[in-house]
Write a protein that holds these residues in place. Sequence first.
Motif, PDB file in Angstrom:
ATOM      1  N   ILE A   1       0.955   4.917  -9.350  1.00 10.61           N
ATOM      2  CA  ILE A   1       0.902   5.788 -10.526  1.00 10.61           C
ATOM      3  C   ILE A   1       0.714   4.982 -11.800  1.00 10.61           C
ATOM      4  O   ILE A   1      -0.131   5.292 -12.642  1.00 10.61           O
ATOM      5  N   ALA A   2       1.512   3.940 -11.967  1.00  6.35           N
ATOM      6  CA  ALA A   2       1.452   3.121 -13.188  1.00  6.35           C
ATOM      7  C   ALA A   2       2.148   1.798 -12.923  1.00  6.35           C
ATOM      8  O   ALA A   2       2.925   1.662 -11.969  1.00  6.35           O
ATOM      9  N   ALA A   3       1.861   0.811 -13.788  1.00  8.68           N
ATOM     10  CA  ALA A   3       2.477  -0.504 -13.659  1.00  8.68           C
ATOM     11  C   ALA A   3       2.726  -1.097 -15.038  1.00  8.68           C
ATOM     12  O   ALA A   3       2.003  -0.798 -15.994  1.00  8.68           O
ATOM     13  N   ALA A   4       3.749  -1.917 -15.129  1.00  6.80           N
ATOM     14  CA  ALA A   4       4.049  -2.654 -16.360  1.00  6.80           C
ATOM     15  C   ALA A   4       4.431  -4.072 -15.966  1.00  6.80           C
ATOM     16  O   ALA A   4       4.969  -4.302 -14.881  1.00  6.80           O
ATOM     17  N   SER A   5       4.142  -5.024 -16.836  1.00  8.86           N
ATOM     18  CA  SER A   5       4.445  -6.422 -16.497  1.00  8.86           C
ATOM     19  C   SER A   5       4.802  -7.210 -17.746  1.00  8.86           C
ATOM     20  O   SER A   5       4.412  -6.856 -18.862  1.00  8.86           O
ATOM     21  N   VAL A   6       5.535  -8.306 -17.512  1.00 11.87           N
ATOM     22  CA  VAL A   6       5.905  -9.247 -18.560  1.00 11.87           C
ATOM     23  C   VAL A   6       5.640 -10.650 -18.018  1.00 11.87           C
ATOM     24  O   VAL A   6       6.007 -10.947 -16.872  1.00 11.87           O
ATOM     25  N   PRO A   7       4.999 -11.537 -18.775  1.00 10.88           N
ATOM     26  CA  PRO A   7       4.778 -12.906 -18.287  1.00 10.88           C
ATOM     27  C   PRO A   7       6.103 -13.609 -18.009  1.00 10.88           C
ATOM     28  O   PRO A   7       7.076 -13.446 -18.749  1.00 10.88           O
ATOM     29  N   ASN A   8       6.135 -14.361 -16.916  1.00  8.29           N
ATOM     30  CA  ASN A   8       7.329 -15.135 -16.590  1.00  8.29           C
ATOM     31  C   ASN A   8       7.325 -16.435 -17.396  1.00  8.29           C
ATOM     32  O   ASN A   8       6.272 -16.918 -17.807  1.00  8.29           O
ATOM     33  N   ARG A   9       8.501 -16.987 -17.602  1.00 11.08           N
ATOM     34  CA  ARG A   9       8.623 -18.221 -18.383  1.00 11.08           C
ATOM     35  C   ARG A   9       9.542 -19.211 -17.675  1.00 11.08           C
ATOM     36  O   ARG A   9      10.608 -18.828 -17.200  1.00 11.08           O
ATOM     37  N   TYR A  10       9.085 -20.454 -17.616  1.00  8.24           N
ATOM     38  CA  TYR A  10       9.950 -21.499 -17.079  1.00  8.24           C
ATOM     39  C   TYR A  10       9.641 -22.812 -17.790  1.00  8.24           C
ATOM     40  O   TYR A  10       8.656 -22.937 -18.528  1.00  8.24           O
ATOM     41  N   VAL A  11      10.499 -23.806 -17.563  1.00 11.16           N
ATOM     42  CA  VAL A  11      10.383 -25.091 -18.240  1.00 11.16           C
ATOM     43  C   VAL A  11      10.244 -26.197 -17.202  1.00 11.16           C
ATOM     44  O   VAL A  11      10.965 -26.217 -16.196  1.00 11.16           O
ATOM     45  N   THR A  12       9.303 -27.114 -17.402  1.00 11.34           N
ATOM     46  CA  THR A  12       9.190 -28.293 -16.550  1.00 11.34           C
ATOM     47  C   THR A  12       9.659 -29.526 -17.320  1.00 11.34           C
ATOM     48  O   THR A  12       9.467 -29.606 -18.533  1.00 11.34           O
ATOM     49  N   ARG A  13      10.263 -30.469 -16.592  1.00 10.06           N
ATOM     50  CA  ARG A  13      10.760 -31.697 -17.220  1.00 10.06           C
ATOM     51  C   ARG A  13      10.195 -32.916 -16.506  1.00 10.06           C
ATOM     52  O   ARG A  13       9.710 -32.835 -15.385  1.00 10.06           O
ATOM     53  N   THR A  14      10.282 -34.043 -17.162  1.00 14.28           N
ATOM     54  CA  THR A  14       9.700 -35.272 -16.621  1.00 14.28           C
ATOM     55  C   THR A  14      10.436 -35.793 -15.388  1.00 14.28           C
ATOM     56  O   THR A  14       9.909 -36.636 -14.678  1.00 14.28           O
ATOM     57  N   ASP A  15      11.643 -35.304 -15.127  1.00 17.94           N
ATOM     58  CA  ASP A  15      12.377 -35.748 -13.940  1.00 17.94           C
ATOM     59  C   ASP A  15      12.062 -34.897 -12.714  1.00 17.94           C
ATOM     60  O   ASP A  15      12.702 -35.043 -11.668  1.00 17.94           O
ATOM     61  N   GLY A  16      11.069 -34.015 -12.823  1.00 20.21           N
ATOM     62  CA  GLY A  16      10.705 -33.154 -11.703  1.00 20.21           C
ATOM     63  C   GLY A  16      11.377 -31.800 -11.723  1.00 20.21           C
ATOM     64  O   GLY A  16      11.095 -30.955 -10.867  1.00 20.21           O
ATOM     65  N   ALA A  17      12.247 -31.569 -12.701  1.00 18.33           N
ATOM     66  CA  ALA A  17      12.937 -30.288 -12.784  1.00 18.33           C
ATOM     67  C   ALA A  17      11.984 -29.181 -13.233  1.00 18.33           C
ATOM     68  O   ALA A  17      11.140 -29.391 -14.099  1.00 18.33           O
ATOM     69  N   VAL A  18      12.143 -28.003 -12.635  1.00 23.37           N
ATOM     70  CA  VAL A  18      11.446 -26.797 -13.071  1.00 23.37           C
ATOM     71  C   VAL A  18      12.505 -25.700 -13.136  1.00 23.37           C
ATOM     72  O   VAL A  18      13.048 -25.288 -12.108  1.00 23.37           O
TER      73      VAL A  18
END
Length: 529
Positions: A31-48
């Motif tokens: 019938i209908a759809a709504a969306s929001v972009p996801n957000r995450y952070v990457t770091r130099t130690d391999g963390a996401v």
Amino acid sequence: MREAGRDILIGIDAGTSVIKAVAFDLAGRQIAAASVPNRYVTRTDGAVLQSLDQTWADCAQTLRDLGAKVDNLANRVAAVAVTGQGDGTWLVGSDNRPVGDAWLWLDARAATTVSRLSSTVGDRVRFEATGTGLNTCQQGAQLAHMDRTQPDLLDRAEVALHCKDWLYLNLTGVRATDPSEASFTFGNFRTRRYDDDVIDTLGLIRRRALLPEIVEGTEIVHPLLPEAAALCGLRAGTPICLGYVDMVMTALGAGVRTGGKNAACSTIGSTGVHLRAKPVPEVHLNDERTGYVITLPMPGIVTQVQTNMGATINIDWLLKLAAELMSEGGRAVRPEELVSRVDQWFYTSRPTGLLYHPYISEAGERGPFVNAYARASFTGLSIRHGFADLMRSVVEGLGMATRDCYAAMGDMPEELRLTGGAARSRALRSSLAAAINAPVRISEREEAGAAGAAMMAAVAIGAYPDMDACIADWVTPLLKTAEEPDPAEAARYDHLYSAYVQVRQAAAPVWDTLADPASSLQSETSQPR
């Protein structure tokens, strides 16, 4: 059971790229759809890392946005189902508050722990039970790494959830996970329960209390909390269904099982996800201990899964090079402008023996083999090859990679169902059909993941007696006509595939020699996905 006048089901799909809320009628029409972009952070130690609070806020926003598109939505919703990105670790402590940010499936910090655990005798025991190769994506490896390096995080946590589980907690107040993620991480795919031997091989017996209750979403729902209802624009008490992990929900919505028969399904996007639905006795576990076995929401049926890190990103890379060269003429050309020409380049080239191994991701490869240093390459390149030949080779390489993944699960499938944006490409469809020498069929379903979750809710509220009955209405009618493989091309691919495997096996020592640890480091950025 469903209340009169409630004629809409909502599927929430909290993916790595976007969070979606999709409304369907009870017969499966979107019938209908709504969306929001996801957000995450990457770091130099391999963390996401991803914020739990922000993820919940974004989920609620999608539901409010959906309400603005559908008249009287709150009073028409029969049930809401939630699925989301798999693996990763979402720690929750007292008062159901987050213990730091979530470690996503992209997080690489557990690499040393994976290497240590994979080399133990006990890892074979773990693999035989879970059917899943150990890697840095998984919550088991991440918790084991936290226990060694940041035990205070686990000391402050009361439960370890996944993305969809965190959303379910906010919607219902219930700490739970589903049989799919529970069994491929800490359990046994045959019993769909936790397995203490698996937990012990991960060194996490003393942390077992962190594992939540397992809830079967086709049988058990929980009511929407009043405070969550107010935030989401829905009615308190609305039944909430905890779906399975997004990979199998997408496959279910796209046709991995129809007419009571099991099939194969590939999602070709930035990465490639390849699944085969099977009865449990037919599962083929490979000697390399790679892939996943993920349960489906139907008794005795599971999916065997292999995923390759780089699918359409290989085409994106080649289009980017072309755009840069074409832009030197004075007019800026964007890679997106060239996507429509991929099929044209493919069909104007000549089939040759040029091979491409599509390991363009800086994370290397994870299916059907695991090697963080694997890199893309052309083999057989000569002066007679032009750009169109390179494009053909890249597309054919995706077909070879798909065959490689299915070969690790046993025999080739009799038919392949396709989903993902790349399925619109005739060149890619013909390449996949030739590579596995089987017909391909695409689904007209727009939001397969959300649909798969909503189908579980449809069964849970009694709109259908079981999943197969729901599939007959929601999935089967949307499958397009099967496209048969070209016999001559299938024979050529069969010949090339043996060379493809020989090259990738011979290249492994070269990848190790060329490996530069600094090349895997990423600058710390906040990325909308």
